[in-house]
Design a protein around this motif. Structure first.
Motif, PDB file in Angstrom:
ATOM      1  N   SER A   1       0.828  -1.212   0.000  1.00  0.00           N
ATOM      2  CA  SER A   1       0.000   0.000   0.000  1.00  0.00           C
ATOM      3  C   SER A   1       0.861   1.260   0.000  1.00  0.00           C
ATOM      4  O   SER A   1       2.043   1.229   0.363  1.00  0.00           O
ATOM      5  N   GLY A   2       0.214   2.361  -0.357  1.00  0.00           N
ATOM      6  CA  GLY A   2       0.891   3.651  -0.298  1.00  0.00           C
ATOM      7  C   GLY A   2       1.251   4.021   1.129  1.00  0.00           C
ATOM      8  O   GLY A   2       2.282   4.654   1.377  1.00  0.00           O
ATOM      9  N   THR A   3       0.415   3.622   2.052  1.00  0.00           N
ATOM     10  CA  THR A   3       0.700   3.914   3.458  1.00  0.00           C
ATOM     11  C   THR A   3       1.990   3.217   3.883  1.00  0.00           C
ATOM     12  O   THR A   3       2.856   3.828   4.526  1.00  0.00           O
TER      13      THR A   3
ATOM     14  N   ASN B   1       4.927   5.003   2.232  1.00  0.00           N
ATOM     15  CA  ASN B   1       5.253   6.262   2.911  1.00  0.00           C
ATOM     16  C   ASN B   1       5.937   6.010   4.244  1.00  0.00           C
ATOM     17  O   ASN B   1       6.939   6.646   4.579  1.00  0.00           O
TER      18      ASN B   1
ATOM     19  N   HIS C   1      -1.364  13.669   3.589  1.00  0.00           N
ATOM     20  CA  HIS C   1      -1.911  12.332   3.815  1.00  0.00           C
ATOM     21  C   HIS C   1      -1.199  11.654   4.984  1.00  0.00           C
ATOM     22  O   HIS C   1      -1.839  11.015   5.813  1.00  0.00           O
TER      23      HIS C   1
ATOM     24  N   GLU D   1      -2.968   8.347   7.969  1.00  0.00           N
ATOM     25  CA  GLU D   1      -2.120   7.163   8.172  1.00  0.00           C
ATOM     26  C   GLU D   1      -2.046   6.761   9.642  1.00  0.00           C
ATOM     27  O   GLU D   1      -1.126   6.081  10.080  1.00  0.00           O
TER      28      GLU D   1
ATOM     29  N   GLU E   1       3.856  16.127  -0.752  1.00  0.00           N
ATOM     30  CA  GLU E   1       2.835  15.298  -1.414  1.00  0.00           C
ATOM     31  C   GLU E   1       2.505  15.878  -2.787  1.00  0.00           C
ATOM     32  O   GLU E   1       2.135  17.036  -2.899  1.00  0.00           O
TER      33      GLU E   1
ATOM     34  N   ASN F   1      -3.621  15.375  -2.248  1.00  0.00           N
ATOM     35  CA  ASN F   1      -4.970  14.823  -2.170  1.00  0.00           C
ATOM     36  C   ASN F   1      -5.958  15.852  -1.610  1.00  0.00           C
ATOM     37  O   ASN F   1      -6.881  16.287  -2.309  1.00  0.00           O
TER      38      ASN F   1
ATOM     39  N   ASP G   1       5.624  11.776  -1.123  1.00  0.00           N
ATOM     40  CA  ASP G   1       4.425  10.947  -1.199  1.00  0.00           C
ATOM     41  C   ASP G   1       3.880  11.153  -2.607  1.00  0.00           C
ATOM     42  O   ASP G   1       3.159  12.111  -2.877  1.00  0.00           O
TER      43      ASP G   1
ATOM     44  N   ALA H   1       1.808   9.279  -4.394  1.00  0.00           N
ATOM     45  CA  ALA H   1       0.680   8.385  -4.696  1.00  0.00           C
ATOM     46  C   ALA H   1       0.115   8.700  -6.077  1.00  0.00           C
ATOM     47  O   ALA H   1      -0.242   7.804  -6.837  1.00  0.00           O
ATOM     48  N   ARG H   2       0.032  10.008  -6.393  1.00  0.00           N
ATOM     49  CA  ARG H   2      -0.507  10.434  -7.699  1.00  0.00           C
ATOM     50  C   ARG H   2       0.525  11.246  -8.493  1.00  0.00           C
ATOM     51  O   ARG H   2       0.172  12.166  -9.217  1.00  0.00           O
TER      52      ARG H   2
ATOM     53  N   CYS I   1       2.085   5.069  -6.101  1.00  0.00           N
ATOM     54  CA  CYS I   1       1.004   4.075  -6.032  1.00  0.00           C
ATOM     55  C   CYS I   1       0.577   3.595  -7.417  1.00  0.00           C
ATOM     56  O   CYS I   1       0.411   4.392  -8.334  1.00  0.00           O
TER      57      CYS I   1
ATOM     58  N   SER J   1      -2.232   1.725  -7.463  1.00  0.00           N
ATOM     59  CA  SER J   1      -3.644   1.400  -7.213  1.00  0.00           C
ATOM     60  C   SER J   1      -4.551   2.626  -7.166  1.00  0.00           C
ATOM     61  O   SER J   1      -5.693   2.528  -6.740  1.00  0.00           O
ATOM     62  N   LYS J   2      -4.022   3.792  -7.588  1.00  0.00           N
ATOM     63  CA  LYS J   2      -4.888   4.978  -7.661  1.00  0.00           C
ATOM     64  C   LYS J   2      -5.300   5.134  -9.134  1.00  0.00           C
ATOM     65  O   LYS J   2      -5.901   4.231  -9.669  1.00  0.00           O
TER      66      LYS J   2
HETATM   67  C1  LIG Z   1      -1.678  11.200  -1.283  1.00  0.00           C
HETATM   68  C2  LIG Z   1      -1.840   9.810  -0.783  1.00  0.00           C
HETATM   69  N1  LIG Z   1      -0.809   9.181  -0.208  1.00  0.00           N
HETATM   70  C3  LIG Z   1      -0.897   7.933   0.247  1.00  0.00           C
HETATM   71  C4  LIG Z   1      -2.064   7.216   0.141  1.00  0.00           C
HETATM   72  C5  LIG Z   1      -2.124   5.848   0.749  1.00  0.00           C
HETATM   73  O1  LIG Z   1      -2.350   4.825  -0.126  1.00  0.00           O
HETATM   74  P1  LIG Z   1      -2.975   3.435   0.378  1.00  0.00           P
HETATM   75  O2  LIG Z   1      -4.451   3.665   0.468  1.00  0.00           O
HETATM   76  O3  LIG Z   1      -2.591   2.484  -0.709  1.00  0.00           O
HETATM   77  O4  LIG Z   1      -2.372   3.102   1.681  1.00  0.00           O
HETATM   78  C6  LIG Z   1      -3.184   7.811  -0.452  1.00  0.00           C
HETATM   79  C7  LIG Z   1      -4.441   7.069  -0.557  1.00  0.00           C
HETATM   80  O5  LIG Z   1      -5.442   7.532  -1.051  1.00  0.00           O
HETATM   81  C8  LIG Z   1      -3.070   9.152  -0.917  1.00  0.00           C
HETATM   82  O6  LIG Z   1      -4.109   9.787  -1.463  1.00  0.00           O
END
Ligand SMILES: Cc1ncc(COP(=O)(O)O)c(C=O)c1O
Length: 338
Positions: free
Chosen positions: A62-64, A67, A88, A93, A141, A145, A174, A176-177, A202, A204-205
């Protein structure tokens, strides 16, 4: 209303693997990744590290986890990570840096998540002072988000990076996107990667894989990250079936993020949101009776996220085509009287 008719704009994490992705997963060559023997995972790690100009990568669930391991690599227990108050890592988290690693986080209130290097630098606390908690790292980030998918300005990222080199402070991204940032601006991934010591990205986004992120860094740091991943229970075995989905996403679903960005623009225009505030795939609707509108939209098959009592969030994604976006715009425009 059946789920087939739903227009789901709650998040870009709700996408389901396409038939092509499922086939790639089914056909993946696999091995035991805890032994380092999964060829599909190894190839994905190498590929993503290469895209960002880093020496090595680590596939994490996971992104969490990406990170948090990333933060641990750039910060020792008892030191602090500085970031913005909407990040995020400090919002969603679950206090992981403190709970898992004894890392302190300190936040600055930013202008809607926008990076202001000077503002952060101003807050950094030095090493070697016995009164102060040393700032070991700054976390950024991109896209942001809660900042509505905003892309961090390259000149600010560069300024932070240049300062951090002479200050001995690390930078964690971070990302993720980060794919959305790159597609929106044309700045290549290696440029973004070159402005961070550690980066979590990530699959998975918006890219649409069901699971997985990759942490990239130096080979030495990734070797340490592998131990942290195992400690945290993130060592997966025949994970190539998941990595294959990530590889398929990079091959076929990266460039199409531009379509999500166009769809977000369309929603913004139809719903009276300043299109200039929508840089990627997230649209925020502010000052609206969020619970009432979300409920009423749901009754008409349009799902949106409720961020607060007065804010809704729409995230365009590969599961919603142009017709779906137009239907959502019609439903929301009517509910909001716009
Ligand atoms: C900016 C950002 N970082 C990290 C994450 C964490 O990803 P995950 O849900 O896979 O743990 C997200 C999840 O939406 C996110 O938006």
């Amino acid at each position: 209303m059946g789920t087939a008719e739903l227009v789901d704009l709650r998040s870009d994490t709700v996408t389901k693997p396409s038939p092509g992705m499922r086939q790639a997963m089914a056909e993946a060559e696999v091995g035991d990744d805890v032994y380092g023997e999964d060829p599909t995972v190894n190839a994905l790690e190498e590929r993503v590290a290469g895209l960002f100009g880093h020496e090595a990568g680590l596939f994490v669930p996971s992104g969490t986890m990406g990170n948090q391991i990333g933060l641990r690599l750039v910060c020792e227990p008892g030191q602090e990570v500085l970031c913005d108050s909407e990040a995020h890592i400090v919002t969603y988290e679950m206090g992981a840096a403190a709970v898992l690693f004894g890392i302190s986080t300190r936040t600055v209130v930013s202008d809607g998540g926008r990076l202001d290097a000077a503002q952060l630098v101003d807050q950094v606390r030095p090493h070697g002072n016995w009164h102060l908690t040393a700032t070991a790292a700054v976390a950024v980030e991109n896209t942001h988000n809660r900042g509505g998918g905003l892309v961090q300005p390259l000149n600010q990222l560069q300024a932070l990076w240049d300062w951090s080199r002479q200050a001995g402070v690390n930078v964690h991204l971070d990302g993720a996107r980060i794919w959305n940032a790159s597609v929106a601006t044309g700045v290549d991934l290696a440029t973004y990667g070159g402005l961070a010591d550690t980066a979590s990205v990530c699959l998975s986004k918006g890219l649409g894989a069901p699971v997985g992120s990759v942490l990239v860094a130096s080979a030495e740091r990734i070797a340490a990250a592998r131990l942290w991943r195992k400690r945290l229970g993130g060592g997966m075995r025949q994970a190539g079936v998941l990595a294959a989905a990530g590889r398929y996403a990079l091959d076929t679903q990266l460039d199409r993020l531009a379509e999500d960005h166009e769809h977000a623009q369309l929603l913004a225009k139809r719903l009276g949101v300043d299109p200039a505030t929508v840089q990627t795939n997230i649209v925020r609707l502010d000052d609206v009776p969020a619970p009432v509108v979300a409920e009423a939209a749901k009754a008409q098959g349009v799902l949106v996220s409720q961020v607060s009592d007065r804010r809704l969030r729409l995230v365009t994604n590969l599961g919603v085509d142009r017709a779906g976006v137009e239907r959502a715009a019609d439903v929301l425009a009517e509910l909001l009287d716009r």
